[in-house]
Design an enzyme around this catalytic site. Structure first.
Site, mmCIF file in Angstrom:
data_model
loop_
_atom_site.group_PDB
_atom_site.id
_atom_site.type_symbol
_atom_site.label_atom_id
_atom_site.label_comp_id
_atom_site.label_asym_id
_atom_site.label_seq_id
_atom_site.Cartn_x
_atom_site.Cartn_y
_atom_site.Cartn_z
ATOM 1 N N THR A 186 0.821 -1.214 0.000
ATOM 2 C CA THR A 186 0.000 0.000 0.000
ATOM 3 C C THR A 186 0.856 1.266 0.000
ATOM 4 O O THR A 186 1.872 1.330 0.666
ATOM 5 C CB THR A 186 -0.896 -0.013 1.253
ATOM 6 N N GLU A 221 -7.831 -6.454 3.349
ATOM 7 C CA GLU A 221 -8.296 -7.631 2.602
ATOM 8 C C GLU A 221 -9.533 -7.333 1.745
ATOM 9 O O GLU A 221 -10.387 -8.185 1.556
ATOM 10 C CB GLU A 221 -8.603 -8.807 3.565
ATOM 11 N N GLY A 226 2.313 -2.691 8.383
ATOM 12 C CA GLY A 226 2.542 -2.966 9.804
ATOM 13 C C GLY A 226 3.983 -3.394 10.047
ATOM 14 O O GLY A 226 4.517 -4.221 9.314
#
Lengths: 663, 663
Positions: free
Chosen positions: B145, B430, B184
């Protein structure tokens, strides 16, 4: 192409604005109560924005303890600043307080403690305590809720016993669940509290009364003997506030500390019952109207942020594969977002209407001419339903807006999570959904049964006058084509039909269950919702005419049509009862809703710009007026304390051994 | 009376349990995959509960920085503890990790970084990196991302250019929006990352590829030259994780660092296209099944807490004025709460079904006999709809549960707010709702049009085989009385009719709009929802038979009836299309739902006890097994750091001057 992307976001938002055909300033004048009021509001917010401490927006980096402690600093500066700037008007103080972006530990002191002294203290009490409270010599909490009892005030267990010999009340917390729990400012800030306790006189329970109790020393702020007090810990929101607990171990307060304006206890222990006080409605309606206004503004903030983000953000190839969709291009995004813009407008007009009627009642009271009580009682009852509906829908709406902003909505710097945390508590305080919808539905039942005389000039219950017609199962909606379901009159009638029919069903069910309210509660919720939606749709439909004729008025009318059609699609079962709407008419409503999406989209950024929030007020990286959202996200990330060093504090102790040792 | 109240809460919960007639252990055996598995699970959770560091539950007192830093400590202990206890099975590690109560900075290292190496690395790459990754010598992030691009992976802007001369890729972030954003563990923890970048070979764009990039020094953890990396700041949830950003300034990685299992770049810069990889569905279905299981468990936790609280809590006088209602007595409370118990059960069976079919496909792959791909493709497509539905309804359900607990639900110690914050992100990661419902609806359209050969043994699309019958506008539901709408077969048929008709409407609209997906998106959402609800109702209806015949099975069947009736009332418009249900049948469904409330109430505490969560797992003051909620609230409040001193830190500086000076 790729290189240009970095400036695309601001460009897209500008383009979106340029594509609209309304003048947001014209809308602002109506939404913000005229140009002068709006300029003054912006001036006051600007004062906060330029203050070195009060402009702080770093709460997201702080835990509860840190937020409380920084909040104390803000309180101290805020009080001083109001004095320095000579801001004495309560509304103006309220505007500046709201601009702080989070409620502080003096919130309840100002919103509940002082008003209680004003409204429930007798002349002597007010003369004694109000000057102290208003200058923060005494800091007060409002201690009603207990560990075991919230909305059921009659169930509270704190006990006050009158000791004739010393002319004192003995306040005691006899059980685990009787300790006060939740009051804002009670934990660490307040040195006094209005304490609600069940009063016993000569062993006789005379009901719950309010007492002014000192809880901390005026010298060193230590809790007084017999008082256990502290903070209840972190919460979902309001973390700058020290919501507290307090237990009383047979502490004594003088007889003069019971609020004596209505009920009284004479020195010999005689109880003087209060006269009925219809003025209490005035206060309650005022609180409700402010709350509804707050719902409007919170929904407007969330809708503004999300509309701007949706315009500035691109995501997903267009079918021709030449570019990317703006998120705002997606039908689903429009379908979810635009009703929230409509809710903000509808709530604003509902709040204005309530406040106008409150003010009119105040005038009647002052002049002594006319009966204000019945009207205010109606207004209070129906406002229960409005509050229940708006608390739920605005909270859910803010959270939906957050999800509509995807990953960036999940960061605290977008501010939507904070807005949610600060508004969602309104589902609980000032009456929970279940309590309110019952009050509302029961009032409508009474009105229907003729127990209350209907007043034709009362808009909220006007539909009851044609109740029989509306409930006639042969009545059919006249809409012949999808455009018909953009017609405001047709929509309002459909909502009247629906409200009437659900109410009729409730009346029957109440009869069948021998008035067992609990057995009819699901239906009561439907009645309240149906009537609340009728009121909100009417509020917005009436609000249209407050805009000058022209494109702006037309644009709000379109928003209102969308609101009505959307509401229908949310509760089709009700509208199809006895086939008032046919199966194919429902399809027409859905068609009309989809048709309205691109129409509303044309002006959606301007419709939200019209609220005229400054970037400081929105406090959102992704809701900036100029659309420069990505730079703002980066800039804000730089403020994260973890970024003060390249290598985190725990590296030597925890990460290095993990990486460099043999496991 | 008042004095007894302090022990009433535990008593009421015990009474509620005693009033049921099912054995929760019988239910547990089914919900928890047999007694042995459940005992092992409890043992593993117990290990965490008894660990001095890993049992920590004080995250609510910490800000993001503190949570990250304490999280590092937990990570270090967790890795060591697994080794000490010799826990090597991944499922068992997963159970213990989940028991930590919050995801930590190694989350993505284990869930995405290592699996990417496993699945996308060639043999050499796996041999080189997997041993290092599995022993935490290298700590990885998954950097896909970007600031400007999330779900549209094809739009990412990070660039990789191959330099034949040195056989290196040059990775670069050419724009503001191209910096990686969100991964993350990327902010402060990871020293390596799988970086997705658009690959250019001799100036030609060959699409997005994955590269292993070292981002920090293995010696001192400093970012490597040309790398800007940091934390993106606080978020709604996951605050123990350092979600990060990263920009690359023309840094170089060897050719061997591109993931080469499928696509390849030869030393001379030749691009070898990947063969189609149907195995990718296996991984995706596995991830989805785990996610659906997680939805089930989260919903179950929230429902357990709320059911116990509702039983233990009293509020509001009974009509005879002799006592107070348990909150669970209220019809509205039951009406809102019980569907969430049903959702937890339905999701559990849906997850089990998905996992079983995944495992069967793995067997087929291993044996080489049979075609697994078509089945898994179907499963993947329909699971998109399940994921979209459950993410939304479970998040909303947890938040509804929180509101159902009134003020005490608002405190962090109740843990419902934390559960919400940790699950609501699943609406975004997701695949967002809008993306997923389109995938799902488009698959059903294809299946309907015959583009996919229908497999009779495929339960998800079985309704298409009788599509014409279901869509016949003359078809009417046969339910003659309210009890009929408790019948599972009748309910399932109604959901098939509804799913078929909405799908038919979509097929028509797609045709009318020349397959303009965006113009049909609202309808696609309805199609996906209708089919997801059909699948979930069937999953629960089929799940009933996994309980041994008797009261337990009967009780789950009742829950399933309630689920079906409730779902109908949520979308009456669909069921009334072409009057499949008549106006009066809708009233019957509503009646049936209300009738089922006291029936389900009888066992509701036991139905949630059956999940067999320990108090440690629930982490909730108000959801304790023994109902001693008030003592728990007080005990937890004592842990609030503000309560370490009687007088808050800011008193001398801010409060005292306010109280004692003249303003």
């Amino acid at each position: 192409m790729a290189v240009e992307l970095k400036d695309l976001a601001p460009l897209l938002l500008r383009k979106e604005r340029a594509g609209g055909d309304v003048d947001p300033a014209v809308l602002t004048n109506v939404l913000r109560d005229g140009q002068a009021a709006n300029e003054r509001r912006k001036h006051l917010v600007g004062l906060i924005e330029r203050h070195p401490v009060l402009s702080d927006r770093d709460m997201m980096f702080r835990n509860h303890t840190e937020r409380y402690e920084f909040g104390l600093k803000k309180v101290s500066h805020f009080v001083q600043f109001l004095k320095d700037q000579n801001i004495v008007d309560r509304n103006e103080q309220g505007i500046m307080y709201a601009a702080l972006g989070e409620p502080l530990c003096i919130d309840v002191h100002n919103s509940m403690f002082i008003p209680t002294l004003e409204n429930q203290g007798d002349d002597e009490q007010r003369a004694k305590w109000l000057p102290l409270a208003r200058t923060y010599k005494i800091l007060g909490a409002y201690a009603q809720t207990e560990l075991g009892h919230g909305s059921n005030v009659q169930g509270i267990e704190t006990v006050a016993t009158y000791d004739k010999a010393t002319q004192e009340f003995i306040i005691d917390s006899p059980t685990l669940t009787s300790r006060k729990w939740w009051p804002g400012g009670l934990g660490k800030t307040a040195n006094h509290a209005i304490v609600h306790a069940r009063l016993f006189l000569d062993g006789k329970d005379v009901g719950v009364q309010a007492f002014l109790v000192q809880i901390r020393s005026m010298e060193d702020h230590q809790p007084l003997p017999g008082i256990e007090v502290g903070d209840i810990g972190p919460k979902l929101g309001f973390n700058a506030i020290d919501n507290g607990y307090c237990a009383f171990h047979k502490i004594r307060v003088p007889r003069e500390n019971m609020m004596m304006r209505y009920a009284k206890v004479l020195p010999d222990g005689t109880f003087v019952k209060p006269k009925s006080d219809k003025l209490v409605y005035l206060t309650m309606v005022h609180v409700r109207a402010n709350l509804v206004e707050n719902f409007a503004l919170t929904m407007a903030k969330a809708a503004t942020i999300t509309t701007r983000f949706s315009a500035a953000r691109i995501q997903g190839r267009t079918p021709d594969n030449k570019g990317e969709f703006q998120v705002l291009d997606y039908q689903n995004q429009q379908h979810k977002l635009f009703p929230f813009i409509a809710i903000s407008y509808a709530a604003k007009f509902a709040a204005r209407d309530m406040m106008a009627r409150h003010d009119a009642a105040v005038e009647i009271v002052k002049s002594g001419n006319g009966d204000f009580a019945a009207k205010l009682a109606t207004l209070h009852a129906v406002s229960s339903g409005l509050k229940a509906w708006l608390a739920e829908k605005v909270s859910d709406g803010v959270e939906s807006c957050r999800r509509l902003c995807g990953g960036h909505g999940f960061t605290q710097s977008g501010n939507l999570a904070h807005l949610f945390n600060e508004i969602v508590g309104a589902n609980t305080f000032e009456g929970t959904f279940d309590v309110l919808v019952q009050q509302h539905a029961r009032y409508l039942l009474k009105a229907l049964s003729g127990a209350k005389t209907l007043d034709d000039s009362e808009p909220a219950t006007r539909f009851l006058a044609k109740f029989k017609v509306l409930c006639d199962p042969k009545l059919r909606c006249s809409g012949p084509a999808s455009e018909a379901f953009g017609d405001l009159n047709l929509l309002v009638e459909a909502f009247e039909v629906r409200a009437a029919r659900v109410l009729l069903a409730l009346a029957k069910q109440m009869k069948a269950t021998n008035n067992d309210g609990n057995a009819c509660m699901v239906l009561m919720s439907r009645v309240s919702t149906a009537h609340a939606e009728l009121m909100l749709l009417e509020a917005l439909a009436n609000g249209v005419s407050s805009f000058p004729p022209g494109r702006e008025q037309h644009s709000v009318a379109q928003l209102c049509s969308l609101f009505g059609a959307w509401l229908v699609t949310q509760s089709i079962g009700d509208f199809r009862q006895h086939d008032y709407l046919s199966s194919s008419q429902v399809d027409l409503v859905r068609d009309q809703l989809v048709c309205l999406l691109p129409i509303v989209r044309k002006n959606c950024v301007l419709l939200t710009d019209a609220w005229d929030f400054s970037d400081f007020e929105l406090g959102s990286t992704i809701g900036r007026y100029d659309g420069d959202i990505y730079r703002a996200l980066m800039k804000r990330a730089a403020d994260e304390p973890l970024n003060k060093t390249q290598v985190p504090d725990g590296y030597e102790k925890y990460l290095k051994p993990l990486i460099q040792s043999d496991l």
